[in-house]
Design a protein around this motif. Structure first.
Motif, mmCIF file in Angstrom:
data_model
loop_
_atom_site.group_PDB
_atom_site.id
_atom_site.type_symbol
_atom_site.label_atom_id
_atom_site.label_comp_id
_atom_site.label_asym_id
_atom_site.label_seq_id
_atom_site.Cartn_x
_atom_site.Cartn_y
_atom_site.Cartn_z
ATOM 1 N N GLU A 130 0.837 -1.208 0.000
ATOM 2 C CA GLU A 130 0.000 0.000 0.000
ATOM 3 C C GLU A 130 0.868 1.252 0.000
ATOM 4 O OE1 GLU A 130 -2.935 0.215 3.133
ATOM 5 O OE2 GLU A 130 -3.443 -1.902 2.873
ATOM 6 N N LEU A 131 1.868 1.271 0.847
ATOM 7 C CA LEU A 131 2.789 2.398 0.926
ATOM 8 C C LEU A 131 3.465 2.611 -0.423
ATOM 9 C CD1 LEU A 131 4.519 4.148 3.300
ATOM 10 C CD2 LEU A 131 6.245 2.635 2.367
ATOM 11 N N PHE A 132 3.950 1.524 -1.034
ATOM 12 C CA PHE A 132 4.610 1.621 -2.329
ATOM 13 C C PHE A 132 3.661 2.171 -3.390
ATOM 14 C CE2 PHE A 132 4.768 -0.335 -6.494
ATOM 15 C CZ PHE A 132 5.898 0.306 -7.005
ATOM 16 N N MET A 145 12.381 7.677 -4.697
ATOM 17 C CA MET A 145 12.839 7.685 -3.301
ATOM 18 C C MET A 145 12.203 8.850 -2.539
ATOM 19 S SD MET A 145 16.586 8.558 -1.750
ATOM 20 C CE MET A 145 16.282 10.271 -2.143
ATOM 21 N N TYR A 146 12.148 10.009 -3.163
ATOM 22 C CA TYR A 146 11.542 11.189 -2.557
ATOM 23 C C TYR A 146 10.081 10.912 -2.192
ATOM 24 C CZ TYR A 146 9.526 15.877 -2.245
ATOM 25 O OH TYR A 146 8.838 16.995 -1.826
ATOM 26 N N GLU A 147 9.340 10.315 -3.125
ATOM 27 C CA GLU A 147 7.931 10.018 -2.872
ATOM 28 C C GLU A 147 7.773 8.936 -1.801
ATOM 29 O OE1 GLU A 147 5.675 11.972 -3.796
ATOM 30 O OE2 GLU A 147 6.678 13.039 -5.423
ATOM 31 N N LEU A 148 8.662 7.958 -1.778
ATOM 32 C CA LEU A 148 8.619 6.949 -0.706
ATOM 33 C C LEU A 148 8.849 7.591 0.655
ATOM 34 C CD1 LEU A 148 10.503 4.015 -2.432
ATOM 35 C CD2 LEU A 148 8.220 3.848 -1.407
ATOM 36 N N ASN A 149 9.815 8.505 0.742
ATOM 37 C CA ASN A 149 10.069 9.180 2.020
ATOM 38 C C ASN A 149 8.869 10.003 2.476
ATOM 39 O OD1 ASN A 149 12.646 8.446 3.123
ATOM 40 N ND2 ASN A 149 13.592 9.432 1.354
ATOM 41 N N LYS A 150 8.187 10.650 1.552
ATOM 42 C CA LYS A 150 6.974 11.394 1.917
ATOM 43 C C LYS A 150 5.914 10.447 2.468
ATOM 44 C CE LYS A 150 5.436 14.068 -1.356
ATOM 45 N NZ LYS A 150 5.172 14.890 -2.570
ATOM 46 N N GLN A 151 5.734 9.301 1.824
ATOM 47 C CA GLN A 151 4.743 8.325 2.297
ATOM 48 C C GLN A 151 5.120 7.753 3.660
ATOM 49 O OE1 GLN A 151 1.709 7.686 1.053
ATOM 50 N NE2 GLN A 151 2.174 9.307 -0.417
ATOM 51 N N LEU A 152 6.400 7.498 3.863
ATOM 52 C CA LEU A 152 6.850 6.994 5.171
ATOM 53 C C LEU A 152 6.474 7.976 6.268
ATOM 54 C CD1 LEU A 152 10.362 5.652 4.131
ATOM 55 C CD2 LEU A 152 8.471 4.247 4.999
ATOM 56 N N GLU A 153 6.741 9.256 6.024
ATOM 57 C CA GLU A 153 6.440 10.275 7.020
ATOM 58 C C GLU A 153 4.931 10.426 7.236
ATOM 59 O OE1 GLU A 153 7.095 15.039 7.777
ATOM 60 O OE2 GLU A 153 8.508 13.979 6.491
ATOM 61 N N MET A 154 4.158 10.458 6.162
ATOM 62 C CA MET A 154 2.707 10.655 6.276
ATOM 63 C C MET A 154 2.012 9.467 6.935
ATOM 64 S SD MET A 154 1.543 12.670 2.781
ATOM 65 C CE MET A 154 1.390 11.175 1.886
ATOM 66 N N ASN A 155 2.613 8.282 6.850
ATOM 67 C CA ASN A 155 1.955 7.077 7.345
ATOM 68 C C ASN A 155 2.545 6.544 8.646
ATOM 69 O OD1 ASN A 155 -0.193 6.239 5.284
ATOM 70 N ND2 ASN A 155 1.542 6.837 4.023
ATOM 71 N N GLY A 156 3.327 7.359 9.338
ATOM 72 C CA GLY A 156 3.784 6.993 10.680
ATOM 73 C C GLY A 156 4.936 6.004 10.748
ATOM 74 N N TYR A 157 5.673 5.849 9.661
ATOM 75 C CA TYR A 157 6.841 4.962 9.684
ATOM 76 C C TYR A 157 8.032 5.741 10.261
ATOM 77 C CZ TYR A 157 4.500 1.447 6.798
ATOM 78 O OH TYR A 157 3.648 0.481 6.315
#
Length: 181
Positions: free
Chosen positions: A16-18, A47-59
């Motif tokens: 889902e994150l990916f 990578m930039y978009e993955l980092n944004k998703q990590l931050e937005m989703n509490g990782y």
């Protein structure tokens, strides 16, 4: 804003994150694909978009890094995998999502990106690397190594404007999808 919900650190949650990062990559960086830029450039944008998703989703304490090739903080502890003859070879995975040794589990996603016109052997080597990186029972020097929860093979076909996405888990390809851009 930093996400406050507890992340799903499992195969489905990481997929889902990916997918969220993939959609943002296509929306925000399509010009990079249309410009036929290098794979390295595309990796940086994803990578930039993955980092944004990590931050937005509490990782919290997890990061997406490009070509990260060390184990932990040890300067000379290079990431290695055995080749077909069992010889340890240095590896440079295109993108990894991990905690940089700060949390457990450490290794979440390993992603290999290729252009569809890359040599067949190079594409197959990336797939084999994902199988090795996602195995849960690989030992080197009597310790578990890598154990990524999710492997992703990401092949960009500029001519047909599509991306082949293959998912790997526990050393095997388990799913594939084609996405248009």
């Amino acid at each position: 804003m930093i996400g406050t919900r507890k992340p799903k650190i499992n195969f489905d949650g990481l997929k889902e994150l990916f997918w969220a990062a993939h959609k943002a990559f296509l929306k925000n960086h399509k010009a990079l694909l249309e410009g036929k830029l290098s794979e390295r450039c595309w990796c940086g944008a994803l990578m930039y978009e993955l980092n944004k998703q990590l931050e937005m989703n509490g990782y919290n304490n997890y990061y997406a890094d490009v070509e990260f090739n060390k184990l932990g903080k040890k300067e000379k502890c290079i990431k290695l995998l055995p080749d077909n003859e069992g010889t340890l070879k240095r590896i440079f995975t295109d993108i990894i999502v991990h905690s940089r040794g700060q949390a457990r589990p450490d290794n979440l996603i390993a992603l290999e990106m290729k252009k569809s016109r890359a040599k067949k052997l190079s594409r197959e080597n990336d797939r084999e690397r994902l199988m090795q990186l996602t195995k849960q029972d690989v030992f080197i020097n009597n310790r578990y190594i890598y154990r990524y929860k999710l492997g992703i093979y990401y092949e960009i076909d500029l001519k047909n404007e599509e991306i082949l996405v293959e998912f790997y888990q526990d050393g095997s390809k388990v799913e594939e999808k084609v996405s248009k851009f």
